[in-house]
Design a protein around this motif. Structure first.
Motif, PDB file in Angstrom:
ATOM      1  N   VAL A  81      75.928 -89.214 -33.728  1.00 49.65           N
ATOM      2  CA  VAL A  81      75.448 -88.418 -34.386  1.00 49.65           C
ATOM      3  C   VAL A  81      73.702 -88.834 -33.223  1.00 49.65           C
ATOM      4  O   VAL A  81      73.034 -87.131 -33.191  1.00 49.65           O
ATOM      5  N   PRO A  82      73.995 -90.331 -32.955  1.00 49.80           N
ATOM      6  CA  PRO A  82      72.708 -89.973 -31.514  1.00 49.80           C
ATOM      7  C   PRO A  82      73.331 -89.298 -30.703  1.00 49.80           C
ATOM      8  O   PRO A  82      72.713 -88.984 -29.833  1.00 49.80           O
ATOM      9  N   LYS A  83      74.682 -89.178 -30.317  1.00 54.13           N
ATOM     10  CA  LYS A  83      74.936 -88.244 -28.642  1.00 54.13           C
ATOM     11  C   LYS A  83      75.444 -87.247 -28.810  1.00 54.13           C
ATOM     12  O   LYS A  83      75.046 -86.544 -28.573  1.00 54.13           O
ATOM     13  N   PHE A  84      75.528 -86.358 -30.194  1.00 55.33           N
ATOM     14  CA  PHE A  84      75.609 -85.292 -30.762  1.00 55.33           C
ATOM     15  C   PHE A  84      73.905 -85.090 -30.530  1.00 55.33           C
ATOM     16  O   PHE A  84      74.075 -83.640 -29.971  1.00 55.33           O
ATOM     17  N   LEU A  85      72.874 -85.624 -30.991  1.00 56.85           N
ATOM     18  CA  LEU A  85      71.525 -85.306 -30.673  1.00 56.85           C
ATOM     19  C   LEU A  85      70.750 -84.953 -29.044  1.00 56.85           C
ATOM     20  O   LEU A  85      69.941 -84.032 -28.942  1.00 56.85           O
ATOM     21  N   PHE A  86      71.860 -86.480 -28.618  1.00 55.74           N
ATOM     22  CA  PHE A  86      71.043 -86.037 -27.071  1.00 55.74           C
ATOM     23  C   PHE A  86      71.818 -85.692 -26.271  1.00 55.74           C
ATOM     24  O   PHE A  86      70.965 -83.950 -25.731  1.00 55.74           O
ATOM     25  N   LYS A  87      73.007 -84.783 -26.192  1.00 52.33           N
ATOM     26  CA  LYS A  87      73.459 -83.898 -25.699  1.00 52.33           C
ATOM     27  C   LYS A  87      73.220 -81.772 -25.780  1.00 52.33           C
ATOM     28  O   LYS A  87      73.214 -81.321 -25.392  1.00 52.33           O
ATOM     29  N   PHE A  88      73.077 -82.338 -27.060  1.00 53.32           N
ATOM     30  CA  PHE A  88      72.839 -80.450 -27.697  1.00 53.32           C
ATOM     31  C   PHE A  88      71.283 -79.981 -28.314  1.00 53.32           C
ATOM     32  O   PHE A  88      70.935 -79.273 -29.030  1.00 53.32           O
ATOM     33  N   LEU A  89      70.794 -81.188 -28.446  1.00 51.52           N
ATOM     34  CA  LEU A  89      69.461 -81.188 -29.074  1.00 51.52           C
ATOM     35  C   LEU A  89      68.442 -81.909 -27.790  1.00 51.52           C
ATOM     36  O   LEU A  89      67.457 -80.894 -27.191  1.00 51.52           O
ATOM     37  N   THR A 148      75.220 -74.399 -20.635  1.00 54.05           N
ATOM     38  CA  THR A 148      75.747 -75.167 -20.080  1.00 54.05           C
ATOM     39  C   THR A 148      75.836 -76.294 -21.501  1.00 54.05           C
ATOM     40  O   THR A 148      77.281 -76.630 -22.675  1.00 54.05           O
ATOM     41  N   ALA A 149      74.936 -76.409 -21.983  1.00 54.51           N
ATOM     42  CA  ALA A 149      74.883 -76.874 -23.824  1.00 54.51           C
ATOM     43  C   ALA A 149      75.591 -76.285 -24.817  1.00 54.51           C
ATOM     44  O   ALA A 149      76.313 -76.888 -25.505  1.00 54.51           O
ATOM     45  N   VAL A 184      75.981 -67.144  -9.995  1.00 54.79           N
ATOM     46  CA  VAL A 184      76.446 -68.837  -9.319  1.00 54.79           C
ATOM     47  C   VAL A 184      76.174 -69.966 -10.206  1.00 54.79           C
ATOM     48  O   VAL A 184      76.724 -70.482 -10.059  1.00 54.79           O
ATOM     49  N   LEU A 185      75.140 -70.093 -11.177  1.00 62.00           N
ATOM     50  CA  LEU A 185      74.445 -70.983 -11.575  1.00 62.00           C
ATOM     51  C   LEU A 185      75.332 -70.722 -13.215  1.00 62.00           C
ATOM     52  O   LEU A 185      76.387 -71.810 -13.487  1.00 62.00           O
ATOM     53  N   LEU A 186      76.276 -69.265 -13.772  1.00 59.92           N
ATOM     54  CA  LEU A 186      77.261 -69.442 -14.551  1.00 59.92           C
ATOM     55  C   LEU A 186      78.497 -70.293 -14.430  1.00 59.92           C
ATOM     56  O   LEU A 186      79.240 -70.391 -14.657  1.00 59.92           O
ATOM     57  N   ILE A 187      79.201 -69.716 -12.901  1.00 63.39           N
ATOM     58  CA  ILE A 187      80.390 -69.910 -12.172  1.00 63.39           C
ATOM     59  C   ILE A 187      80.064 -71.518 -12.081  1.00 63.39           C
ATOM     60  O   ILE A 187      81.306 -72.554 -12.603  1.00 63.39           O
ATOM     61  N   VAL A 188      79.528 -72.391 -11.600  1.00 63.88           N
ATOM     62  CA  VAL A 188      79.199 -73.769 -11.755  1.00 63.88           C
ATOM     63  C   VAL A 188      79.349 -74.279 -12.774  1.00 63.88           C
ATOM     64  O   VAL A 188      79.925 -74.991 -13.049  1.00 63.88           O
ATOM     65  N   SER A 189      78.684 -73.987 -13.960  1.00 63.94           N
ATOM     66  CA  SER A 189      78.194 -74.465 -15.114  1.00 63.94           C
ATOM     67  C   SER A 189      79.566 -74.310 -15.716  1.00 63.94           C
ATOM     68  O   SER A 189      80.643 -75.047 -16.490  1.00 63.94           O
ATOM     69  N   GLU A 190      80.962 -73.402 -15.529  1.00 61.28           N
ATOM     70  CA  GLU A 190      82.237 -72.583 -16.409  1.00 61.28           C
ATOM     71  C   GLU A 190      83.249 -73.719 -15.943  1.00 61.28           C
ATOM     72  O   GLU A 190      83.626 -73.560 -16.182  1.00 61.28           O
ATOM     73  N   LEU A 191      82.410 -73.320 -14.248  1.00 60.70           N
ATOM     74  CA  LEU A 191      84.234 -73.533 -13.530  1.00 60.70           C
ATOM     75  C   LEU A 191      83.787 -75.624 -13.198  1.00 60.70           C
ATOM     76  O   LEU A 191      84.793 -76.193 -12.653  1.00 60.70           O
ATOM     77  N   PHE A 192      82.650 -76.933 -13.026  1.00 60.78           N
ATOM     78  CA  PHE A 192      82.701 -77.974 -12.814  1.00 60.78           C
ATOM     79  C   PHE A 192      81.809 -78.368 -13.574  1.00 60.78           C
ATOM     80  O   PHE A 192      81.782 -79.386 -13.287  1.00 60.78           O
ATOM     81  N   ILE A 193      81.768 -78.268 -15.007  1.00 60.07           N
ATOM     82  CA  ILE A 193      80.044 -79.024 -15.694  1.00 60.07           C
ATOM     83  C   ILE A 193      81.223 -78.904 -16.771  1.00 60.07           C
ATOM     84  O   ILE A 193      81.676 -77.713 -17.301  1.00 60.07           O
ATOM     85  N   THR A 194      81.600 -80.237 -17.578  1.00 58.95           N
ATOM     86  CA  THR A 194      82.504 -79.826 -18.473  1.00 58.95           C
ATOM     87  C   THR A 194      81.342 -80.650 -19.504  1.00 58.95           C
ATOM     88  O   THR A 194      81.533 -82.049 -19.489  1.00 58.95           O
ATOM     89  N   TRP A 195      80.384 -80.142 -20.217  1.00 62.86           N
ATOM     90  CA  TRP A 195      79.091 -80.718 -21.277  1.00 62.86           C
ATOM     91  C   TRP A 195      80.027 -80.610 -23.049  1.00 62.86           C
ATOM     92  O   TRP A 195      79.765 -81.587 -23.486  1.00 62.86           O
ATOM     93  N   ASP A 196      80.611 -79.841 -23.268  1.00 56.89           N
ATOM     94  CA  ASP A 196      80.693 -79.417 -24.481  1.00 56.89           C
ATOM     95  C   ASP A 196      82.479 -79.896 -24.181  1.00 56.89           C
ATOM     96  O   ASP A 196      83.001 -78.778 -23.836  1.00 56.89           O
ATOM     97  N   SER A 212      88.774 -74.811 -21.280  1.00 56.34           N
ATOM     98  CA  SER A 212      88.279 -74.833 -19.787  1.00 56.34           C
ATOM     99  C   SER A 212      88.917 -73.640 -19.185  1.00 56.34           C
ATOM    100  O   SER A 212      90.522 -73.929 -20.061  1.00 56.34           O
ATOM    101  N   VAL A 213      88.884 -72.431 -18.099  1.00 59.82           N
ATOM    102  CA  VAL A 213      89.525 -71.671 -18.296  1.00 59.82           C
ATOM    103  C   VAL A 213      90.905 -72.195 -17.566  1.00 59.82           C
ATOM    104  O   VAL A 213      91.626 -70.795 -17.506  1.00 59.82           O
ATOM    105  N   PHE A 214      90.779 -73.411 -16.566  1.00 56.15           N
ATOM    106  CA  PHE A 214      92.486 -73.200 -16.214  1.00 56.15           C
ATOM    107  C   PHE A 214      93.128 -74.107 -17.350  1.00 56.15           C
ATOM    108  O   PHE A 214      94.326 -73.509 -17.318  1.00 56.15           O
ATOM    109  N   GLN A 215      92.643 -73.819 -18.346  1.00 54.43           N
ATOM    110  CA  GLN A 215      93.675 -74.172 -19.482  1.00 54.43           C
ATOM    111  C   GLN A 215      93.856 -73.122 -19.914  1.00 54.43           C
ATOM    112  O   GLN A 215      94.948 -72.846 -21.684  1.00 54.43           O
ATOM    113  N   SER A 216      93.315 -72.713 -20.735  1.00 53.78           N
ATOM    114  CA  SER A 216      93.189 -71.617 -21.585  1.00 53.78           C
ATOM    115  C   SER A 216      92.687 -69.633 -20.997  1.00 53.78           C
ATOM    116  O   SER A 216      92.385 -68.894 -20.393  1.00 53.78           O
TER     117      SER A 216
END
Length: 380
Positions: A61-69, A114-115, A151-163, A168-172
């Motif tokens: 729960v703490p990790k969830f609250l930090f990452k998504f809230l 991203t979140a 640019v932000l859309l591409i960066v978030s989708e390709l280089f950031i794994t927050w959730d 991943s676009v490389f796997q699905s």
């Protein structure tokens, strides 16, 4: 009230109105950003409550609250704080404020995407950031916002794994397809917005050009063709405005004409008479810096002194008389001109017809002597 009509006044008012509209939209744009942040916070809280009380939560729960809230809300709160400081600043230009609010809105979209990128619908949150800029009718603002959003859309989708639940676009293949469709839609929306802005700019330029042409036409209708100063119609408008505004400032109205002008026409010819009128009009316009000069008809001219007392107006009339006596006509060296003046002071509540009559009566008294100045005095 200005005595000298400004031919660019109406065009300037159009530009000012455009600026006011941009300022109003800037405020609304800022409020929309706040609304997005608050709405996202409410949705995140509701989703958090649902997930915490379900078996779908795959982290603590703490990790969830930090990452998504806490993390996205903190980033968004910082963005709003920057936005607020910029919008309220008196040292930052409106153009800079527009760029700042537009770009920060894309950063808020980046934080939300991203979140919560596991939900494919969040792809299109960037579209709102682009569409909101079209009201400014600035291609550069929209183009800048579009480029940063992509640019932000591409960066978030390709280089950031927050959730970790986000595939991943490389796997699905499905995720890759959605990503490419989102990019295509983003590009298309941006292009459409730029086209709309282009036509909006053309429409704005056309409206300004039409207004400029109207002003030129109206100015021609109010100009005397011979002397190049304002005509009787312009005088009537000025006196009507003076009567309507009922100003508290000092105004003096004067009527003047060239002494023995009929004799000049009879002796020297009407062409010479016209030259005298042109020279006298130019002298009046040059000498009356704080006044408007009008040709009422024939050799009769009117002067509306604004924010001027009678002493100053009288002094100006004396100066004009002296300069007129010094005027030299090369083709007719023996021609000498003099002029008479009738002056009347505008008083609060005095109608235009009475003001004109007072000055005309004063001029009548001046013409008896000629080359003189008379001031109308109210009967006691």
């Amino acid at each position: 009230m200005s005595a000298e009509p400004n031919e660019n006044a109406h065009v300037n008012e159009i530009h000012k109105e455009y600026t006011r509209i941009d300022k109003d939209w800037l405020g609304l744009h800022f409020k929309i950003s706040i609304g997005m942040v608050l709405f996202a916070l409410v949705v995140e809280c509701i989703m958090g409550i649902i997930l915490v009380h379900s078996d779908m939560l795959n982290t603590t729960v703490p990790k969830f609250l930090f990452k998504f809230l806490l993390a996205p809300s903190g980033v968004n709160a910082l963005c709003i704080a920057v936005d607020c400081a910029v919008v309220k600043s008196d040292k930052i230009t409106q153009t800079a404020k527009i760029y700042t609010v537009s770009i920060i809105n894309t950063v808020i979209c980046f934080s939300l995407f991203t979140a919560h990128g596991a939900f494919t619908v969040t792809y299109y949150v960037f579209v709102t950031a682009v569409i909101l800029t079209t009201v400014y009718a600035s291609s550069m603002v929209t183009l800048t916002t579009s480029a940063i959003s992509l640019v932000l859309l591409i960066v978030s989708e390709l280089f950031i794994t927050w959730d970790v639940d986000k595939p991943s676009v490389f796997q699905s293949t499905l995720r890759l397809g959605n990503f490419l469709i989102a990019l295509f839609i983003m590009f298309s929306v941006s292009l459409i917005c730029l086209v709309v802005i282009r036509y909006e700019q053309r429409k704005n330029r056309a409206s300004i050009r039409i207004e400029e042409e109207r002003i030129v036409l109206m100015k021609r209708l109010k100009m005397d063709e011979l002397t190049g100063i304002y005509n009787r119609r312009a005088l009537h408008d000025a006196l009507r405005d003076l009567e309507d505004y009922n100003p508290q400032d000092n105004y003096v109205f004067g009527i003047t004409d060239i002494d023995r002008f009929k004799n000049i026409n009879d002796t020297w010819g009407h062409q010479t008479g016209d030259l005298c009128l042109i020279a006298f009009a130019a002298l009046l316009k040059e000498s009356c810096k704080n006044a408007s000069v009008y040709r009422y008809g024939g050799d009769e001219f009117c002067i509306l002194f604004y924010r001027t007392n009678m002493k100053e107006a009288y002094k100006t009339a004396v100066m004009i008389q002296n300069r007129l006596k010094e005027a030299v006509f090369k083709e007719h060296p023996g021609l000498k001109l003099t002029a008479s003046f009738g002056l009347a002071e505008y008083k609060n509540g005095l109608n235009a017809a009475k003001l004109f009559m007072n000055a005309d009566q004063a001029l009548y008294q001046a013409k008896i002597v000629r080359d003189s100045i008379r001031v109308h005095e109210e009967e006691k």
